[in-house]
Design a protein around this motif. Sequence first.
Motif, PDB file in Angstrom:
ATOM      1  N   GLY A 184       4.390 -39.340   1.091  1.00 29.03           N
ATOM      2  CA  GLY A 184       3.906 -38.447   0.086  1.00 29.03           C
ATOM      3  C   GLY A 184       3.815 -36.959   0.659  1.00 29.03           C
ATOM      4  O   GLY A 184       4.174 -35.824  -0.093  1.00 29.03           O
ATOM      5  N   ASP A 185       3.572 -36.725   1.772  1.00 27.05           N
ATOM      6  CA  ASP A 185       3.256 -35.427   2.489  1.00 27.05           C
ATOM      7  C   ASP A 185       4.739 -34.814   2.522  1.00 27.05           C
ATOM      8  O   ASP A 185       4.778 -33.604   2.945  1.00 27.05           O
ATOM      9  CB  ASP A 185       2.237 -35.475   3.475  1.00 27.05           C
ATOM     10  CG  ASP A 185       2.793 -36.217   4.613  1.00 27.05           C
ATOM     11  OD1 ASP A 185       3.803 -36.710   4.660  1.00 27.05           O
ATOM     12  OD2 ASP A 185       1.849 -36.217   5.645  1.00 27.05           O
ATOM     13  N   ARG A 186       5.685 -35.538   2.797  1.00 26.68           N
ATOM     14  CA  ARG A 186       7.035 -35.094   3.008  1.00 26.68           C
ATOM     15  C   ARG A 186       7.753 -34.530   1.894  1.00 26.68           C
ATOM     16  O   ARG A 186       8.797 -34.006   1.770  1.00 26.68           O
ATOM     17  CB  ARG A 186       7.799 -35.886   3.819  1.00 26.68           C
ATOM     18  CG  ARG A 186       7.188 -36.461   4.911  1.00 26.68           C
ATOM     19  CD  ARG A 186       6.974 -35.490   6.086  1.00 26.68           C
ATOM     20  NE  ARG A 186       8.154 -34.789   6.551  1.00 26.68           N
ATOM     21  CZ  ARG A 186       8.519 -33.484   6.448  1.00 26.68           C
ATOM     22  NH1 ARG A 186       7.435 -32.700   6.340  1.00 26.68           N
ATOM     23  NH2 ARG A 186       9.549 -32.874   6.814  1.00 26.68           N
ATOM     24  N   ILE A 187       7.036 -35.059   0.632  1.00 29.87           N
ATOM     25  CA  ILE A 187       7.401 -34.304  -1.005  1.00 29.87           C
ATOM     26  C   ILE A 187       6.917 -33.051  -1.049  1.00 29.87           C
ATOM     27  O   ILE A 187       5.704 -33.196  -1.159  1.00 29.87           O
ATOM     28  CB  ILE A 187       7.161 -35.373  -1.902  1.00 29.87           C
ATOM     29  CG1 ILE A 187       8.023 -36.860  -1.710  1.00 29.87           C
ATOM     30  CG2 ILE A 187       7.853 -34.955  -3.176  1.00 29.87           C
ATOM     31  CD1 ILE A 187       7.401 -37.925  -2.435  1.00 29.87           C
ATOM     32  N   PHE A 188       7.613 -31.971  -1.233  1.00 28.25           N
ATOM     33  CA  PHE A 188       7.072 -30.529  -1.367  1.00 28.25           C
ATOM     34  C   PHE A 188       6.796 -30.331  -2.820  1.00 28.25           C
ATOM     35  O   PHE A 188       5.667 -29.557  -3.019  1.00 28.25           O
ATOM     36  CB  PHE A 188       7.905 -29.506  -0.643  1.00 28.25           C
ATOM     37  CG  PHE A 188       7.605 -29.370   0.679  1.00 28.25           C
ATOM     38  CD1 PHE A 188       6.930 -30.281   1.234  1.00 28.25           C
ATOM     39  CD2 PHE A 188       8.383 -28.800   1.338  1.00 28.25           C
ATOM     40  CE1 PHE A 188       6.826 -30.198   2.797  1.00 28.25           C
ATOM     41  CE2 PHE A 188       8.349 -28.600   2.879  1.00 28.25           C
ATOM     42  CZ  PHE A 188       7.617 -29.265   3.549  1.00 28.25           C
ATOM     43  N   ILE A 189       7.417 -30.853  -3.774  1.00 27.19           N
ATOM     44  CA  ILE A 189       7.209 -30.755  -5.142  1.00 27.19           C
ATOM     45  C   ILE A 189       7.867 -31.837  -5.982  1.00 27.19           C
ATOM     46  O   ILE A 189       8.986 -32.356  -5.590  1.00 27.19           O
ATOM     47  CB  ILE A 189       7.563 -29.289  -5.717  1.00 27.19           C
ATOM     48  CG1 ILE A 189       6.808 -29.028  -7.102  1.00 27.19           C
ATOM     49  CG2 ILE A 189       9.154 -29.039  -5.942  1.00 27.19           C
ATOM     50  CD1 ILE A 189       6.748 -27.374  -7.320  1.00 27.19           C
ATOM     51  N   VAL A 190       7.485 -32.134  -7.003  1.00 21.00           N
ATOM     52  CA  VAL A 190       8.095 -33.121  -7.861  1.00 21.00           C
ATOM     53  C   VAL A 190       8.338 -32.309  -9.172  1.00 21.00           C
ATOM     54  O   VAL A 190       7.486 -31.914  -9.806  1.00 21.00           O
ATOM     55  CB  VAL A 190       7.397 -34.272  -8.209  1.00 21.00           C
ATOM     56  CG1 VAL A 190       7.754 -35.199  -9.248  1.00 21.00           C
ATOM     57  CG2 VAL A 190       7.006 -34.976  -6.784  1.00 21.00           C
ATOM     58  N   GLN A 191       9.640 -32.266  -9.498  1.00 14.57           N
ATOM     59  CA  GLN A 191      10.163 -32.043 -11.055  1.00 14.57           C
ATOM     60  C   GLN A 191      10.190 -32.923 -11.833  1.00 14.57           C
ATOM     61  O   GLN A 191      10.810 -34.011 -11.480  1.00 14.57           O
ATOM     62  CB  GLN A 191      11.205 -31.165 -10.844  1.00 14.57           C
ATOM     63  CG  GLN A 191      11.389 -29.864  -9.803  1.00 14.57           C
ATOM     64  CD  GLN A 191      12.629 -29.028  -9.745  1.00 14.57           C
ATOM     65  OE1 GLN A 191      13.499 -29.704  -9.565  1.00 14.57           O
ATOM     66  NE2 GLN A 191      12.398 -27.827  -9.740  1.00 14.57           N
ATOM     67  N   GLY A 234       0.876 -33.270  -4.734  1.00 17.02           N
ATOM     68  CA  GLY A 234       1.037 -31.619  -5.486  1.00 17.02           C
ATOM     69  C   GLY A 234       1.600 -31.420  -6.614  1.00 17.02           C
ATOM     70  O   GLY A 234       1.304 -32.325  -7.509  1.00 17.02           O
ATOM     71  N   PRO A 235       1.891 -30.376  -6.943  1.00  9.81           N
ATOM     72  CA  PRO A 235       2.103 -30.133  -8.479  1.00  9.81           C
ATOM     73  C   PRO A 235       3.076 -30.947  -8.905  1.00  9.81           C
ATOM     74  O   PRO A 235       4.011 -31.476  -8.513  1.00  9.81           O
ATOM     75  CB  PRO A 235       2.747 -28.686  -8.312  1.00  9.81           C
ATOM     76  CG  PRO A 235       2.541 -28.282  -7.057  1.00  9.81           C
ATOM     77  CD  PRO A 235       2.296 -29.126  -6.135  1.00  9.81           C
ATOM     78  N   LEU A 236       3.011 -31.227 -10.568  1.00  6.37           N
ATOM     79  CA  LEU A 236       3.816 -31.988 -11.262  1.00  6.37           C
ATOM     80  C   LEU A 236       4.679 -30.853 -11.902  1.00  6.37           C
ATOM     81  O   LEU A 236       3.976 -29.955 -13.052  1.00  6.37           O
ATOM     82  CB  LEU A 236       3.341 -32.880 -12.007  1.00  6.37           C
ATOM     83  CG  LEU A 236       2.543 -34.018 -11.312  1.00  6.37           C
ATOM     84  CD1 LEU A 236       2.080 -34.944 -12.402  1.00  6.37           C
ATOM     85  CD2 LEU A 236       3.660 -34.605 -10.481  1.00  6.37           C
ATOM     86  N   SER A 237       5.733 -30.663 -11.873  1.00 11.19           N
ATOM     87  CA  SER A 237       6.427 -29.299 -12.508  1.00 11.19           C
ATOM     88  C   SER A 237       7.650 -29.802 -13.476  1.00 11.19           C
ATOM     89  O   SER A 237       8.341 -30.307 -13.090  1.00 11.19           O
ATOM     90  CB  SER A 237       6.819 -28.321 -11.477  1.00 11.19           C
ATOM     91  OG  SER A 237       7.126 -27.176 -11.750  1.00 11.19           O
ATOM     92  N   LEU A 238       7.341 -29.330 -14.659  1.00 15.86           N
ATOM     93  CA  LEU A 238       8.365 -29.473 -15.690  1.00 15.86           C
ATOM     94  C   LEU A 238       9.628 -28.634 -15.499  1.00 15.86           C
ATOM     95  O   LEU A 238       9.273 -27.162 -15.457  1.00 15.86           O
ATOM     96  CB  LEU A 238       7.740 -29.244 -16.988  1.00 15.86           C
ATOM     97  CG  LEU A 238       6.682 -30.413 -17.742  1.00 15.86           C
ATOM     98  CD1 LEU A 238       5.884 -29.760 -18.595  1.00 15.86           C
ATOM     99  CD2 LEU A 238       7.314 -31.752 -17.661  1.00 15.86           C
TER     100      LEU A 238
END
Length: 633
Positions: A184-191, A234-238
Amino acid sequence: MKTSIATVSLSGDLREKLAAIAAASFDGVEIFENDFLAFDGTPAEVGAMIRDHGLEITLFQPFRDFEGLPEPQRSRAFDRAERKFDLMQELGTDLMLVCSNVSPAALGGIDRAAADFHELGERAAKRGLRVGYEALAWGRHINDHRDAWEIVRRANHPNIGLILDSFHTLARGIDVETIRAIPGDRIFIVQLADAPRMEMDLLQWSRHYRNMPGQGELPITDFMRAVAATGYNGPLSLEIFNDQFRGGSPKTIAIDGKRSLLNLMDEVRRAEPALAIDVPAMPDRVQVEGVEFVEFAANEEEAAELGMLLSSMGFSPQARHRSKDVVLWRQGGAEGGINIVINTEREGFAHSSYLVHGTNAYALGIRVEDAQATVARARALGAEPFEQKHRPGELAIPAIRGVGGGVIYFIDSRSELARVWEIEFEALPERATKSAGLVAVDHVAQTMNYEEMLTWVLFYTSIFRTEKLPMVDVVDPGGLVRSQVIESEDGALRLTLNGAENRKTLAGHFIAESFGSSIQHLAFRSEDIVATAAVLRKLGFKPLEISPNYYDDLEARFGLESSLLEKLKVFNILYDRDEAGEYFQLYSTNYGEGFFFEIVERRAGYRGYGAANAPFRIAAQKRAIRPLGMPKR
Ligand SMILES: O=C(O)c1ccc(O)c(O)c1
Ligand SMILES: [Mg+2]
């Protein structure tokens, strides 16, 4: 849960977008480079404007065509990156998105790309910045998050991470379970983005048809469950590229977006109880038990006309409100039957609704297990509460605002609400009225502008335990109307949302003439429609007349027995059949500006709504109303 949305998802200039995003209480925003380039403020001013809204910049994007290039393009790509790093520092954000290279010049090769990212990581680290790599579904060499992850892994640099975008993974049908193995810490953001299923080029699909999680048909909950299992927090970004949203109301779209994230994470939490999911507590999606009542706002004269129409369908006035000009009409059914409330008050919300829209079915009363919990969930998802002053002796019925500014009331059997008809109403003297055998509200049809449909799809499916069926096109002689069914599994709540694209359709005419979206028709269920039709005829009900051509075709299509066919024809009953059973429909003529009633019978588990009949019904209705465009009287 940190929520974010890309500026590209909304219409307007950067200022309007940010105001809408902040108003919907997002935590952050992805700056889409073009939104910045089109804006006439310095990077520092833009950064300050964002922070003044209480927002943080979660991501700067996109940086294109970077990895795997030969010289001299490679050096130029690094120079470009340095320029964007400057900009990011002025804006005040530390994360940049690099999307996979689509250039024909890109050479491919996982190690070559990894080496490029390692060097980019070194350069980013000098400035305290980070870079995330995203596989575009149409990337030239990299179009799969598994390959992007392998490059990030081999780049082996703390300032280089992976960016996941649900669209790119789900559009290609990549197994989401492969995400669970990524740290999980290698994922910088999730769109996040959903989309309707379409057979089309991936790029076109992605750039024009994405929508909010829950508005489309992709298995986005499965995707998000897998992401949550990595420990990513981290952030969940639309990131929603949608032509309609680009032209819509930024405020509404932002609110829908926030609702979609809350609903999604609530669902993930329930599906993954072992994971710590940080989402505000809210009651579960609400099981609807039935439609308890429909309330019309009217003036006395129109109420009398409506009463005549109801009488001709076997309803009778059975009770009067103890303190208001409100009458309860009722028919049939051991379990309460159908309750129609007609409100002719000269003040209050119903009256305001009447003044704006004319006589209209402004409120829906829905039976649930727990009315307070229902409102709690709706409010947690950003629904607007509805409260009206109530007099002593009246119940405070929990309610929210719905389609077209109408009201949805909730009635349950665990509180005094169960006795609302006794508490607030007094019985009228019995009248010898003949029931027509109508037993329940089968479905409620709400007409709206096409652009509103996704908003209400998400509204209903996130609050209630309901599913949406695939959208169907209904041909009206004046244009296309899109029809979307929302229903609970047991059929206790059935809604059809009809989206009008223009005013020449019956639906569009209704919206224009009644000044907004609203309930356009109510369908009641009979257990024997032929018997019902015979009673209606005695009661003076005027059915919508169906063309004889329709019945010739029915015979050809279904090979119905001639005695049945004859009855259908005599009573103007429409017929349909699916794998499970049969469906019968009978319509009233129009009341007012296009409102009407429908009577249906479902046999042997028929699940549909007679969509195949809609064009013939609409054509008949259009014959029966004044020619469009003609003066009213
Ligand atoms: O369509 C694109 O080019 C594009 C750009 C950046 C993204 O994050 C993305 O998902 C798509
Ligand atoms: Mg993306």
